[in-house]
Scaffold this active site. Sequence first.
Site, short mmCIF file in Angstrom:
data_model
loop_
_atom_site.label_atom_id
_atom_site.label_comp_id
_atom_site.label_asym_id
_atom_site.label_seq_id
_atom_site.Cartn_x
_atom_site.Cartn_y
_atom_site.Cartn_z
CG ASN A 34 -0.28 0.09 2.52
OD1 ASN A 34 0.95 0.18 2.59
ND2 ASN A 34 -1.05 0.07 3.60
CB SER A 126 11.15 -8.91 14.90
OG SER A 126 12.07 -8.09 15.57
CE1 TYR A 150 7.33 -4.45 14.07
CE2 TYR A 150 9.16 -4.85 15.57
CZ TYR A 150 8.59 -4.96 14.31
OH TYR A 150 9.28 -5.60 13.31
CE LYS A 154 6.84 -7.91 12.72
NZ LYS A 154 6.39 -8.14 11.34
CG ASN A 200 16.09 1.33 12.81
OD1 ASN A 200 15.14 1.41 12.04
ND2 ASN A 200 16.00 0.70 13.96
P1 NAD Z 1 9.43 -1.45 5.37
O1 NAD Z 1 8.55 -0.49 6.06
O2 NAD Z 1 10.51 -0.94 4.51
O3 NAD Z 1 8.55 -2.47 4.51
C1 NAD Z 1 7.23 -2.81 4.85
C2 NAD Z 1 6.37 -2.59 3.61
O4 NAD Z 1 5.02 -2.97 3.92
C3 NAD Z 1 6.34 -1.15 3.15
O5 NAD Z 1 6.62 -1.10 1.77
C4 NAD Z 1 4.91 -0.69 3.46
O6 NAD Z 1 4.47 0.26 2.53
C5 NAD Z 1 4.16 -1.99 3.39
N1 NAD Z 1 2.93 -2.05 4.20
C6 NAD Z 1 2.79 -1.71 5.51
N2 NAD Z 1 1.54 -1.95 5.91
C7 NAD Z 1 0.88 -2.48 4.85
C8 NAD Z 1 -0.45 -2.94 4.65
N3 NAD Z 1 -1.35 -2.91 5.64
N4 NAD Z 1 -0.78 -3.43 3.43
C9 NAD Z 1 0.13 -3.46 2.43
N5 NAD Z 1 1.39 -3.03 2.56
C10 NAD Z 1 1.77 -2.55 3.76
O7 NAD Z 1 10.04 -2.42 6.50
P2 NAD Z 1 11.14 -3.54 6.38
O8 NAD Z 1 12.28 -3.12 7.19
O9 NAD Z 1 11.33 -3.95 4.97
O10 NAD Z 1 10.40 -4.71 7.18
C11 NAD Z 1 9.67 -5.72 6.53
C12 NAD Z 1 9.08 -6.64 7.58
O11 NAD Z 1 10.12 -7.17 8.38
C13 NAD Z 1 8.10 -5.94 8.54
O12 NAD Z 1 7.06 -6.84 8.83
C14 NAD Z 1 8.95 -5.72 9.77
O13 NAD Z 1 8.16 -5.68 10.95
C15 NAD Z 1 9.85 -6.94 9.75
N6 NAD Z 1 11.12 -6.73 10.46
C16 NAD Z 1 11.91 -5.66 10.15
C17 NAD Z 1 13.10 -5.44 10.83
C18 NAD Z 1 13.94 -4.23 10.56
O14 NAD Z 1 14.70 -3.83 11.44
N7 NAD Z 1 13.89 -3.63 9.39
C19 NAD Z 1 13.50 -6.36 11.81
C20 NAD Z 1 12.69 -7.47 12.08
C21 NAD Z 1 11.50 -7.64 11.39
C1 WQD Z 2 20.89 -0.24 17.33
C2 WQD Z 2 21.88 0.28 18.37
C3 WQD Z 2 20.92 1.90 19.83
C4 WQD Z 2 20.31 5.02 16.81
C5 WQD Z 2 15.15 -1.92 16.30
C6 WQD Z 2 13.84 -2.46 16.79
C7 WQD Z 2 13.77 -3.95 16.57
C8 WQD Z 2 14.11 -4.32 15.13
C9 WQD Z 2 15.33 -3.63 14.63
C10 WQD Z 2 12.11 -4.67 13.83
C11 WQD Z 2 21.26 0.42 19.76
C12 WQD Z 2 22.02 2.52 19.01
C13 WQD Z 2 20.64 3.84 17.46
C14 WQD Z 2 21.02 6.20 17.11
C15 WQD Z 2 22.38 4.94 18.64
N1 WQD Z 2 13.07 -3.95 14.21
N2 WQD Z 2 21.65 3.80 18.35
N3 WQD Z 2 22.06 6.11 18.02
O1 WQD Z 2 16.90 -0.79 18.67
O2 WQD Z 2 18.37 -2.79 18.12
O3 WQD Z 2 16.20 -2.56 17.01
O4 WQD Z 2 15.28 -2.23 14.91
O5 WQD Z 2 11.75 -5.75 14.19
O6 WQD Z 2 12.50 -4.37 16.93
O7 WQD Z 2 13.72 -2.18 18.16
O8 WQD Z 2 18.01 -1.02 16.39
O9 WQD Z 2 19.21 0.50 14.89
O10 WQD Z 2 17.57 1.47 16.54
O11 WQD Z 2 19.71 0.55 17.37
O12 WQD Z 2 23.31 4.91 19.46
O13 WQD Z 2 20.76 7.28 16.59
O14 WQD Z 2 22.28 1.59 17.99
O15 WQD Z 2 20.92 2.41 21.14
O16 WQD Z 2 22.27 0.11 20.69
P1 WQD Z 2 17.38 -1.75 17.67
P2 WQD Z 2 18.59 0.45 16.22
#
Ligand code: NAD
Ligand code: WQD
Length: 339
Positions: A34, A126, A150, A154, A200
């Site tokens: 979306n 995650s 969040y 998951k 991040n």
């Molecule tokens: P992202 O936001 O770049 O990608 C998610 C995509 O889903 C986006 O393109 C968004 O537009 C789309 N989207 C969101 N809600 C939607 C909906 N209701 N219908 C259709 N499309 C929708 O994020 P990402 O980093 O690529 O993460 C992908 C998946 O992996 C997510 O489920 C996220 O929770 C999970 N994940 C991400 C991380 C991370 O740190 N990036 C870590 C662990 C898990």
């Molecule tokens: C990494 C490290 C911060 C920013 C998050 C979500 C987790 C997962 C991945 C989806 C930490 C430090 C960060 C900054 C910093 N997402 N930091 N200055 O918190 O491990 O995980 O993203 O599932 O659920 O919580 O990742 O990249 O935010 O942080 O010092 O400006 O960098 O404190 O130690 P995090 P992050």
Amino acid sequence: MSATILVTGGAGFIGSHTCVALAQAGYTPAILDNLVNSDVRVLDRLERITGKKPQFIEGDVRDRALLDRVFRDLRISGVIHFAGLKAVGDSVADPVTYYDNNVNGTLVLAAAMQAAGVRTLIFSSSATVYGDPERSPIPENAALRPANPYGWSKLMVEQALSDLQLAHPDWSVALLRYFNPVGAHESGLIGEHPQGKPNNLMPFVCQVAVGLREKLAVHGGDYPTADGTGVRDYVHVMDLAEGHVAALLHAEKQPGLLKVNLGTGEGASVLDVVKAFERVSGRPLKYEIGPRRPGDVPAYWADPSLAQDLLGWRARRGLDQMCADSWRWQQANPNGYQS
Ligand code: NAD
Ligand code: WQD
């Protein structure tokens, strides 16, 4: 004819890279997104990398009628489900929206798959489901105790899909627990571009290096880690993408339920990341050590051995490559796909 895989959220960061890995493995990705957190111009970039523009359906994963049409019109053999919201802070402020997108979205998708006879589902979980773990490396059977909505979304999905697979043993479900995905495709054509100020670490570091932000605030220098800064398991997004293909190949071979960590098994501190980035970019990176960020865990990293044993997958790209590829993408696209 190659098998078509529906990639929900495929326009996003991990989804777009997984589309590349799928194409390289001989699959045909079809993206449903979306665009709430992505840019449609990613499709042209995917075409430049793979030679073929993926089919794109703009829409919401909670739209059952749309899903029914997609499953009717395309011959989908499996689904990789990335669509969801991922900002931890937003999930605390607006939990209902998070549960609706992440939990309800997955339930609508699963019901549509059940009706359409599609039985293979790979889900983006995650490491956040482990919360503050007792010890690292974290194995998959560690205690699950998310610390925010969040993370709960998951874990709720993991539970729902596990129950679904138990009730319908012909399903093949893989729950992939990602650690900290970073990096970009080596072409520099696709990557991560968060809207607004990045939460991040890696996107923030990139924006400092390219001059969009003045300095990195290091969130805490007094953790019980080697250099006092937080430690995480950063994993290259292309390794992660290849992990999805490995999970898909495994899921296609036999029905069942998999819960697998995708990480490198190695922790890196914030200052390790800063140093690696300085090394590969050749630029000094301005940073300042400040207070801890509320809710942060001091240190954790994966036990990735199950992924190796079951899927034959392990991360191959190290921290320097993660930084180099992030930097290449950032330099070429300082404003993301608008650049
Ligand atoms: P992202 O936001 O770049 O990608 C998610 C995509 O889903 C986006 O393109 C968004 O537009 C789309 N989207 C969101 N809600 C939607 C909906 N209701 N219908 C259709 N499309 C929708 O994020 P990402 O980093 O690529 O993460 C992908 C998946 O992996 C997510 O489920 C996220 O929770 C999970 N994940 C991400 C991380 C991370 O740190 N990036 C870590 C662990 C898990
Ligand atoms: C990494 C490290 C911060 C920013 C998050 C979500 C987790 C997962 C991945 C989806 C930490 C430090 C960060 C900054 C910093 N997402 N930091 N200055 O918190 O491990 O995980 O993203 O599932 O659920 O919580 O990742 O990249 O935010 O942080 O010092 O400006 O960098 O404190 O130690 P995090 P992050």
